[in-house]
Design an enzyme around this catalytic site. Structure first.
Site, PDB file in Angstrom:
ATOM      1  N   ILE A 151     -74.048-119.783 -63.103  1.00 22.49           N
ATOM      2  CA  ILE A 151     -73.617-118.415 -62.530  1.00 22.49           C
ATOM      3  C   ILE A 151     -71.902-117.742 -63.582  1.00 22.49           C
ATOM      4  O   ILE A 151     -72.233-116.550 -62.992  1.00 22.49           O
ATOM      5  CB  ILE A 151     -73.317-118.358 -61.383  1.00 22.49           C
ATOM      6  CG1 ILE A 151     -72.620-119.668 -60.918  1.00 22.49           C
ATOM      7  CG2 ILE A 151     -74.987-118.753 -60.699  1.00 22.49           C
ATOM      8  CD1 ILE A 151     -71.971-119.727 -59.850  1.00 22.49           C
ATOM      9  N   ASN A 152     -70.449-118.167 -63.408  1.00 25.60           N
ATOM     10  CA  ASN A 152     -70.160-117.525 -64.387  1.00 25.60           C
ATOM     11  C   ASN A 152     -69.386-119.438 -65.966  1.00 25.60           C
ATOM     12  O   ASN A 152     -70.199-120.043 -65.774  1.00 25.60           O
ATOM     13  CB  ASN A 152     -68.558-118.225 -63.398  1.00 25.60           C
ATOM     14  CG  ASN A 152     -67.663-118.006 -63.523  1.00 25.60           C
ATOM     15  OD1 ASN A 152     -67.618-116.412 -64.611  1.00 25.60           O
ATOM     16  ND2 ASN A 152     -66.625-117.971 -63.108  1.00 25.60           N
ATOM     17  N   LEU A 170     -62.229-123.452 -70.408  1.00 27.28           N
ATOM     18  CA  LEU A 170     -62.330-124.889 -70.378  1.00 27.28           C
ATOM     19  C   LEU A 170     -63.889-124.983 -69.764  1.00 27.28           C
ATOM     20  O   LEU A 170     -64.532-126.390 -70.332  1.00 27.28           O
ATOM     21  CB  LEU A 170     -61.336-125.397 -69.764  1.00 27.28           C
ATOM     22  CG  LEU A 170     -59.942-124.703 -70.231  1.00 27.28           C
ATOM     23  CD1 LEU A 170     -59.105-125.721 -69.379  1.00 27.28           C
ATOM     24  CD2 LEU A 170     -59.953-125.124 -71.832  1.00 27.28           C
ATOM     25  N   ALA A 171     -64.788-124.242 -68.975  1.00 29.03           N
ATOM     26  CA  ALA A 171     -65.913-124.843 -68.488  1.00 29.03           C
ATOM     27  C   ALA A 171     -66.656-123.778 -68.247  1.00 29.03           C
ATOM     28  O   ALA A 171     -65.980-122.978 -67.691  1.00 29.03           O
ATOM     29  CB  ALA A 171     -65.541-126.142 -67.383  1.00 29.03           C
ATOM     30  N   GLN A 172     -67.757-124.526 -67.191  1.00 31.32           N
ATOM     31  CA  GLN A 172     -68.790-123.403 -67.105  1.00 31.32           C
ATOM     32  C   GLN A 172     -69.447-123.404 -65.397  1.00 31.32           C
ATOM     33  O   GLN A 172     -69.539-125.247 -65.262  1.00 31.32           O
ATOM     34  CB  GLN A 172     -69.478-122.606 -67.459  1.00 31.32           C
ATOM     35  CG  GLN A 172     -70.916-123.730 -68.216  1.00 31.32           C
ATOM     36  CD  GLN A 172     -71.727-123.584 -69.027  1.00 31.32           C
ATOM     37  OE1 GLN A 172     -72.047-123.015 -70.555  1.00 31.32           O
ATOM     38  NE2 GLN A 172     -72.935-124.097 -69.094  1.00 31.32           N
ATOM     39  N   VAL A 173     -69.816-122.909 -64.905  1.00 34.38           N
ATOM     40  CA  VAL A 173     -70.077-123.226 -63.692  1.00 34.38           C
ATOM     41  C   VAL A 173     -71.824-123.489 -63.272  1.00 34.38           C
ATOM     42  O   VAL A 173     -72.254-122.359 -63.402  1.00 34.38           O
ATOM     43  CB  VAL A 173     -69.281-122.182 -62.070  1.00 34.38           C
ATOM     44  CG1 VAL A 173     -69.898-122.575 -60.787  1.00 34.38           C
ATOM     45  CG2 VAL A 173     -67.218-122.805 -62.465  1.00 34.38           C
ATOM     46  N   LYS A 198     -68.560-127.881 -61.704  1.00 33.91           N
ATOM     47  CA  LYS A 198     -68.570-127.191 -62.607  1.00 33.91           C
ATOM     48  C   LYS A 198     -68.360-128.398 -64.012  1.00 33.91           C
ATOM     49  O   LYS A 198     -67.778-129.104 -63.876  1.00 33.91           O
ATOM     50  CB  LYS A 198     -66.833-126.782 -62.469  1.00 33.91           C
ATOM     51  CG  LYS A 198     -65.577-126.491 -63.799  1.00 33.91           C
ATOM     52  CD  LYS A 198     -64.582-126.760 -62.589  1.00 33.91           C
ATOM     53  CE  LYS A 198     -63.716-126.018 -63.480  1.00 33.91           C
ATOM     54  NZ  LYS A 198     -61.656-125.256 -63.099  1.00 33.91           N
ATOM     55  N   ASP A 248     -53.019-120.439 -62.395  1.00 33.78           N
ATOM     56  CA  ASP A 248     -54.321-119.485 -62.280  1.00 33.78           C
ATOM     57  C   ASP A 248     -54.612-118.947 -61.916  1.00 33.78           C
ATOM     58  O   ASP A 248     -55.493-118.637 -61.602  1.00 33.78           O
ATOM     59  CB  ASP A 248     -54.943-121.260 -63.316  1.00 33.78           C
ATOM     60  CG  ASP A 248     -55.652-119.940 -64.946  1.00 33.78           C
ATOM     61  OD1 ASP A 248     -55.648-118.772 -65.049  1.00 33.78           O
ATOM     62  OD2 ASP A 248     -56.976-120.536 -64.830  1.00 33.78           O
TER      63      ASP A 248
END
EC number: 2.7.11.-
Length: 668
Positions: free
Chosen positions: A320-321, A325-328, A346, A478
């Site tokens: 979904i995002n 560094l990562a995707q969710v 995540k 961040d």
């Protein structure tokens, strides 16, 4: 005897190359009087009476002899003796009619005229030039040498001005080629064990090198021979910015990972860097490349030994995002009490840890490379701090702990939500959290549909971050609109949802207190006090410029920055670099947070929003719970409010003389 055709110089002939077969033309610098031209000879009579009389006094009749050459006309001097001997030694044999030229004869300047009629040489005349003529010829020769040397120096200086650097185009092309060769040599000498890793590392490094080369080329090409203020400079530098930003977008999109994070950092510096960079790189704030579900499955196997479907119910295949560094992924989790809840999972990009150090080295190399051509660009030191920050963000267990600490610090705040962590489904590279629905803080349309009061939301948002900086000294480092969601509380108040807790910074106690005093003095326009605390923080002789980087007043930030650039001229980047390099590293992240606050302030159209944070900074000065400290806090806050009202009143009456908080900017 046929008429002797002779050619005589007015003041001596200098450096004329003899022609062997036909003399068809002469140089424009020698004054000839043309009397007669036949099909084989060029005859002219010189008007210099002294030389003509001298010739008549020194005739030397030569025996007639057949030759295989055309007339030769030359001057024997120290510049052309060797040339003549080299060119004509083997022409026409060793006929006695050719005037012998001693190799060492450089003391006198003589002229020889060898004249031919119908293939028969009738005479050859040798004479010595008068002393004054000889001196004038030598003087002219010396002046010619000096002029030639001066022209050469002017050309070299012009080439240096065009290059804009100590490096010429040839020089930086050479460096680029040598860089590629050095990189290839290193990979050949010390290759990785796995050939796939070799290919990956080699290609990623070549992309970095190529991007650095393109960026350097764009600026060198479009700014060649131009200085700031010249006609065409502004237009050309915009073109260079745009092309360089595109090169960076291409590099970040191809290399992903750390490069996306760097792009996000650059995009957040919108009050310092050119807008061409900000607009191009902002795409990575919300839309980063993602990996396939097959890659996600492999990571789950490594981290947990299980498939995602064995741990969750309805684990969505598409993220979904996606971030740097990562995707969710959205999923459903069954709790011990059989309750099924929505969670956000995540997942770190596979192989990121292996690429991390290599990518940081590549970025360091390209920044060093760019610095060779732009000495004022000395920001490579930032990579050291970025490396430390990114190593924290790659540890999801650390992120989970940060979120829980943040929740404890704001435990009494009913308008701040932090997603709950599910530890049984969390590892260093997989983080499972409560899924919270909300609207992004910069989505004006969505906020209007929720019926959110923008001014109230801004005060909530700025107060939460002000408390992190000034009171708790524990800062979410961040912040960007994608990490801030808004929803409504049951009583209709705005509820701020804070996401992504991978990077926090603990602010030193002395730094925190000095920064509180600095912020307060800037709000009051107290230049002397603000410079004092800026120096304490490490800004040194550039203390007066730190307030511009903090940009407390969004409506004036661009104007103040332009004023600073006008004052510093070409040294703007140097000064900014010196300020940032010497400040405590915590303040660098505070500057990033200030950028977000300024963006939201501008987006919401809030005026004097910085004053809300100023009240919090006063609270940070008096953090004790004893009655004396509390009394000091309320008294200082009361005086501060009165001072602000007085300044605001004066500002409205005499706007040209007093501005808030940029009243100090005239000191710059």
């Amino acid at each position: 005897m046929n008429q002797i055709h002779s050619t005589i110089l007015k003041k001596g002939i200098l450096n004329i190359k003899p022609q062997i077969r036909n003399i068809t033309k002469c140089t424009n610098t020698i004054n000839y009087n043309n009397n007669n031209i036949n099909n084989r000879y060029f005859t002219s009579i010189n008007k210099n009476k002294n030389i003509e009389n001298l010739l008549q006094q020194q005739p030397q009749q030569q025996p007639q002899q057949q030759l295989q050459q055309q007339p030769i006309l030359f001057v024997q001097n120290q510049n052309n003796i060797n040339y003549f001997k080299r060119e004509y030694t083997n022409i026409g044999g060793t006929s006695p009619n050719r005037q012998s030229v001693p190799e060492n004869s450089t003391t006198k300047t003589t002229a020889t005229a060898t004249v031919e009629t119908d293939n028969v040489v009738n005479s050859s005349t040798t004479f010595t030039l008068p002393k004054e003529v000889e001196e004038e010829i030598i003087d002219k020769n010396e002046r010619g040498k000096e002029q030639e040397q001066e022209n050469k120096q002017q050309k070299e200086q012009k080439d240096d001005n065009k290059s804009g650097s100590i490096f010429s185009i040839k020089g930086w092309l050479t460096i680029s080629i040598l860089s590629v060769l050095a990189l290839g040599t290193k990979l050949v000498i010390d290759p990785p064990q796995n050939i796939d890793k070799l290919d990956l590392a080699f290609i990623r490094n070549l992309r970095v090198l190529y991007a650095g080369f393109k960026i350097t080329f764009y600026y060198k090409y479009y700014l060649m021979g131009l200085n700031r203020g010249d006609e065409g400079f502004a237009e050309n530098i915009q073109i260079a910015h745009k092309l360089a930003a595109k090169a960076m977008v291409d590099l970040c999109y191809q290399n992903k990972g750390i490069f996306i994070k760097v792009a996000q950092i650059i995009a957040s510096l919108d009050h310092i860097l050119p807008q061409e960079y900000i607009k191009s790189l902002s795409i990575f704030q919300d839309h980063a490349p993602f990996v396939t579900f097959e890659e996600v499955e492999k990571l789950f196997k490594i981290e947990t030994g299980k498939h995602p479907d064995d741990m969750f119910i309805d684990f969505e295949r598409l993220p979904i995002n996606s971030a740097s560094l990562a995707q969710v992924h959205k999923a459903k989790l069954k709790l011990e009490n059989d309750e099924i809840i929505e969670v956000a999972v995540k997942v770190q990009y596979p192989g990121l840890m292996n690429k991390f150090q290599k990518d940081m080295d590549s970025l360091d190399n390209v920044l060093t490379y760019i610095t060779l051509f732009f000495p004022s660009f000395q920001f490579s030191w930032i990579l050291g701090e970025a490396s430390s920050c990114l190593s924290q963000e790659l540890d999801f267990v650390n992120e989970a702990k940060n979120s829980e600490k943040m929740k404890q610090l704001f435990i009494g705040n009913q308008q701040l939500s932090i997603p709950k962590v599910y530890w049984n489904h969390t590892t260093k590279r997989i983080l499972t959290m409560e899924f919270i629905h909300g609207v992004r803080i910069d989505n004006r349309e969505g906020l209007d549909k929720l019926g959110i009061d923008l001014k109230e939301l801004y005060y909530l948002f700025s107060d939460i971050f002000a408390q992190q900086i000034f009171v708790h000294g524990f800062l979410h480092s961040d912040p960007h609109p994608g990490n801030l969601l808004v929803r409504k509380t049951p009583n209709g108040k705005p509820d701020l949802v804070l996401l992504d807790h991978g990077l926090y910074k603990k602010i030193d106690e002395n730094v925190r207190l000095d920064f509180c005093h600095l912020w307060k003095s800037l709000c009051l326009g107290d230049a002397k006090t603000s410079e004092f605390y800026a120096e304490r923080l490490g800004a040194g002789i550039y203390a007066k410029h730190l307030g511009i980087l903090l940009n407390l007043n969004p409506s004036k930030s661009r104007e103040n920055l332009r004023n600073m650039k006008r004052e510093l001229k070409d040294q703007t980047l140097v000064v900014i670099n010196e300020i940032l390099k010497n400040l405590p590293k915590e303040i660098l992240l505070v500057l990033k947070t200030n950028n977000l606050i300024r963006q939201i302030t501008t987006h919401f159209g809030i005026e004097n929003g910085f004053l809300n944070m100023a009240k919090t900074c006063i609270k940070g000065i008096y953090t004790g719970n004893d009655i004396i400290t509390k009394l000091k806090y309320y008294l200082t806050l009361c005086i501060f409010n009165i001072e602000i009202k007085v300044i605001d009143f004066i500002k409205k009456r005499k706007p040209p003389q007093v501005e808030i908080p940029s009243t100090y900017h005239h000191h710059h």
